[in-house]
Design a protein around this motif. Sequence first.
Motif, PDB file in Angstrom:
ATOM      1  N   GLU A 264       0.838  -1.185  -0.056  1.00 33.79           N
ATOM      2  CA  GLU A 264       0.019   0.131   0.099  1.00 33.79           C
ATOM      3  C   GLU A 264       0.716   1.441  -0.089  1.00 33.79           C
ATOM      4  N   PHE A 265       2.193   1.106   0.446  1.00 29.65           N
ATOM      5  CA  PHE A 265       2.955   2.440   0.223  1.00 29.65           C
ATOM      6  C   PHE A 265       3.995   2.280  -0.551  1.00 29.65           C
ATOM      7  N   GLU A 266       3.711   2.668  -2.055  1.00 23.57           N
ATOM      8  CA  GLU A 266       4.776   2.551  -2.890  1.00 23.57           C
ATOM      9  C   GLU A 266       5.997   3.244  -2.842  1.00 23.57           C
ATOM     10  N   GLU A 267       5.929   4.517  -2.104  1.00 25.85           N
ATOM     11  CA  GLU A 267       6.957   5.355  -1.858  1.00 25.85           C
ATOM     12  C   GLU A 267       8.027   4.582  -1.001  1.00 25.85           C
ATOM     13  N   ILE A 268       7.957   3.579  -0.095  1.00 27.77           N
ATOM     14  CA  ILE A 268       8.798   3.126   0.591  1.00 27.77           C
ATOM     15  C   ILE A 268       9.297   1.725  -0.036  1.00 27.77           C
ATOM     16  N   ALA A 269      10.719   1.829  -0.082  1.00 27.77           N
ATOM     17  CA  ALA A 269      11.408   0.839  -0.611  1.00 27.77           C
ATOM     18  C   ALA A 269      11.215  -0.395   0.121  1.00 27.77           C
ATOM     19  N   LEU A 270      11.171  -1.451  -0.880  1.00 33.87           N
ATOM     20  CA  LEU A 270      11.070  -2.917  -0.518  1.00 33.87           C
ATOM     21  C   LEU A 270      11.951  -3.321   0.680  1.00 33.87           C
ATOM     22  N   THR A 271      13.033  -3.150   0.441  1.00 33.83           N
ATOM     23  CA  THR A 271      14.211  -3.433   1.402  1.00 33.83           C
ATOM     24  C   THR A 271      14.085  -2.875   2.730  1.00 33.83           C
ATOM     25  N   VAL A 272      13.756  -1.780   2.677  1.00 37.90           N
ATOM     26  CA  VAL A 272      13.319  -0.711   4.281  1.00 37.90           C
ATOM     27  C   VAL A 272      12.437  -1.601   4.834  1.00 37.90           C
ATOM     28  N   SER A 273      11.194  -1.937   4.315  1.00 36.91           N
ATOM     29  CA  SER A 273      10.113  -2.460   4.823  1.00 36.91           C
ATOM     30  C   SER A 273      10.463  -4.041   5.328  1.00 36.91           C
ATOM     31  N   LEU A 274      11.303  -4.745   4.479  1.00 33.31           N
ATOM     32  CA  LEU A 274      11.509  -6.099   4.916  1.00 33.31           C
ATOM     33  C   LEU A 274      12.485  -5.951   5.912  1.00 33.31           C
ATOM     34  N   ASN A 275      13.454  -5.272   5.964  1.00 31.90           N
ATOM     35  CA  ASN A 275      14.434  -4.906   7.424  1.00 31.90           C
ATOM     36  C   ASN A 275      14.056  -4.569   8.237  1.00 31.90           C
ATOM     37  N   GLU A 276      12.995  -3.633   8.254  1.00 31.18           N
ATOM     38  CA  GLU A 276      12.259  -3.091   9.569  1.00 31.18           C
ATOM     39  C   GLU A 276      11.451  -4.105  10.014  1.00 31.18           C
ATOM     40  N   TYR A 277      10.518  -5.143   9.438  1.00 29.54           N
ATOM     41  CA  TYR A 277       9.819  -6.035  10.057  1.00 29.54           C
ATOM     42  C   TYR A 277      10.599  -7.203  10.486  1.00 29.54           C
ATOM     43  N   ILE A 278      11.601  -7.610   9.851  1.00 32.62           N
ATOM     44  CA  ILE A 278      12.281  -8.866  10.426  1.00 32.62           C
ATOM     45  C   ILE A 278      13.141  -8.463  11.642  1.00 32.62           C
ATOM     46  N   GLU A 279      13.696  -6.861  11.920  1.00 30.26           N
ATOM     47  CA  GLU A 279      14.017  -6.610  13.246  1.00 30.26           C
ATOM     48  C   GLU A 279      13.045  -6.524  14.367  1.00 30.26           C
ATOM     49  N   LEU A 280      11.705  -5.930  13.999  1.00 28.10           N
ATOM     50  CA  LEU A 280      10.680  -6.155  14.971  1.00 28.10           C
ATOM     51  C   LEU A 280      10.513  -7.578  15.287  1.00 28.10           C
ATOM     52  N   ALA A 281      10.352  -8.208  14.432  1.00 24.91           N
ATOM     53  CA  ALA A 281      10.120  -9.562  14.954  1.00 24.91           C
ATOM     54  C   ALA A 281      11.277 -10.319  15.899  1.00 24.91           C
ATOM     55  N   LYS A 282      12.475  -9.917  15.565  1.00 25.95           N
ATOM     56  CA  LYS A 282      13.627 -10.322  16.492  1.00 25.95           C
ATOM     57  C   LYS A 282      13.385  -9.727  18.043  1.00 25.95           C
ATOM     58  N   CYS A 283      12.609  -8.411  18.140  1.00 26.90           N
ATOM     59  CA  CYS A 283      12.446  -7.849  19.348  1.00 26.90           C
ATOM     60  C   CYS A 283      11.082  -8.205  20.081  1.00 26.90           C
ATOM     61  N   TYR A 284      10.099  -8.595  19.184  1.00 24.46           N
ATOM     62  CA  TYR A 284       8.694  -8.861  19.819  1.00 24.46           C
ATOM     63  C   TYR A 284       8.040 -10.124  19.699  1.00 24.46           C
ATOM     64  N   SER A 285       8.982 -11.147  19.095  1.00 22.57           N
ATOM     65  CA  SER A 285       8.342 -12.222  18.857  1.00 22.57           C
ATOM     66  C   SER A 285       9.355 -13.279  19.239  1.00 22.57           C
ATOM     67  N   GLY A 286       9.204 -14.677  18.992  1.00 21.95           N
ATOM     68  CA  GLY A 286      10.000 -15.669  19.331  1.00 21.95           C
ATOM     69  C   GLY A 286      11.376 -15.827  18.785  1.00 21.95           C
ATOM     70  N   ASP A 287      12.419 -16.519  19.417  1.00 20.18           N
ATOM     71  CA  ASP A 287      13.648 -16.450  19.072  1.00 20.18           C
ATOM     72  C   ASP A 287      14.004 -16.665  17.540  1.00 20.18           C
ATOM     73  N   LYS A 288      13.173 -17.381  17.001  1.00 20.16           N
ATOM     74  CA  LYS A 288      13.560 -17.897  15.603  1.00 20.16           C
ATOM     75  C   LYS A 288      12.332 -17.330  14.631  1.00 20.16           C
ATOM     76  N   SER A 289      11.472 -16.416  15.040  1.00 16.91           N
ATOM     77  CA  SER A 289      10.333 -15.841  14.418  1.00 16.91           C
ATOM     78  C   SER A 289      10.958 -15.216  13.181  1.00 16.91           C
ATOM     79  N   TYR A 290      11.922 -14.560  13.485  1.00 15.88           N
ATOM     80  CA  TYR A 290      12.631 -13.406  12.134  1.00 15.88           C
ATOM     81  C   TYR A 290      12.737 -14.468  11.079  1.00 15.88           C
ATOM     82  N   MET A 291      13.263 -15.703  11.271  1.00 17.47           N
ATOM     83  CA  MET A 291      13.662 -16.406  10.020  1.00 17.47           C
ATOM     84  C   MET A 291      12.262 -16.982   9.359  1.00 17.47           C
ATOM     85  N   PHE A 292      11.193 -17.168  10.330  1.00 17.02           N
ATOM     86  CA  PHE A 292       9.939 -17.649   9.749  1.00 17.02           C
ATOM     87  C   PHE A 292       9.511 -16.709   8.844  1.00 17.02           C
ATOM     88  N   ILE A 293       9.384 -15.402   9.539  1.00 14.28           N
ATOM     89  CA  ILE A 293       8.726 -14.245   8.675  1.00 14.28           C
ATOM     90  C   ILE A 293       9.552 -13.805   7.760  1.00 14.28           C
TER      91      ILE A 293
END
Length: 317
Positions: A264-293
């Motif tokens: 929905e946000f065409e102006e945000i680079a794909l790599t930025v979104s991917l990196n941000e949510y993988i990092e959030l998974a490391k902080c707020y979900s299970g130990d290996k959740s970031y790999m699953f996500i």
Amino acid sequence: MINRTMVRTRVIQTLFAYYKDGDKTVTGARKELTKSFSDTYDLYFVLLDFVNELTAYAQQQLEEQIGRARATHSGWQPNRRFTQNRFAQQIFDNRALRTRMQEQHLGWDSGMSAVAEIYKKMTESDFYRQYMDAEECSYEDDKRVWRLIYQNILANNEALEEALDEMELTLDKSNWTTDADVVISYIIKTIKRFKEDSTPDTALLEMFDSEDEYRFATTLLEKAIAGHETYEEMINNHLRNWDADRIAYMDRVILETALAEILEFEEIALTVSLNEYIELAKCYSGDKSYMFINGILTEILRDLKHSGECFKILSLK
């Protein structure tokens, strides 16, 4: 002040609560999101006001020492350098700070337990002793000692966290203990902005650097909710070796929010979104959740690339 990483975090937390409580509405979720930002901004003012609380406590200790010296007819001379710190006086006089503290009914009444311990650590520190013992003291020295107090004593301070935890309950706030270190970094930025001629009208940090940040937050929340069924189907179609019923709910929320942002946000680079949510998974979900996500998102995006549904994904390998 509130950056996009914190915005994404708050959206995820709000969505998690929204889906867990079936009675909540989109309007209610948006109000909770807005309150969470306001709470974090209040924490900024409360932590900045700690300058006043610690200075007042130091003055109290100094007066007690003066009283004891008089009683014993000692020739001891008080060192008022810290209690007369010029930066601290500017913070005491700052109108924006005083207004926010009064309007939001903020204060340290329920958090005073931390002040004595932090004062003790400060007075035992090398940087404080050097500051107090120096022959001369510039305005920059006055600022520097406060920057070091926040940086070396208040950051990751257990007594402060306990005080903030108590204050959260008393003042009906959220995320104060988890946000403390991030907000302290904003306090340090604020200290650096002050000048010797700064007046009581000196501006403090705004809640958001621009209106675009708040607009991004509310739009992301609404887009994630609106596309919930679509994103859920995308995720389920790519689970393969995973049991859909056993996927952590937080992982689902992170995945759905990531998909909403990517699509929905065409102006945000794909790599930025991917990196941000993988990092959030490391902080707020299970130990290996970031790999699953990371794995699920990669599979979904590859399929979208082949179908040509999102131009940002055309560069995906």
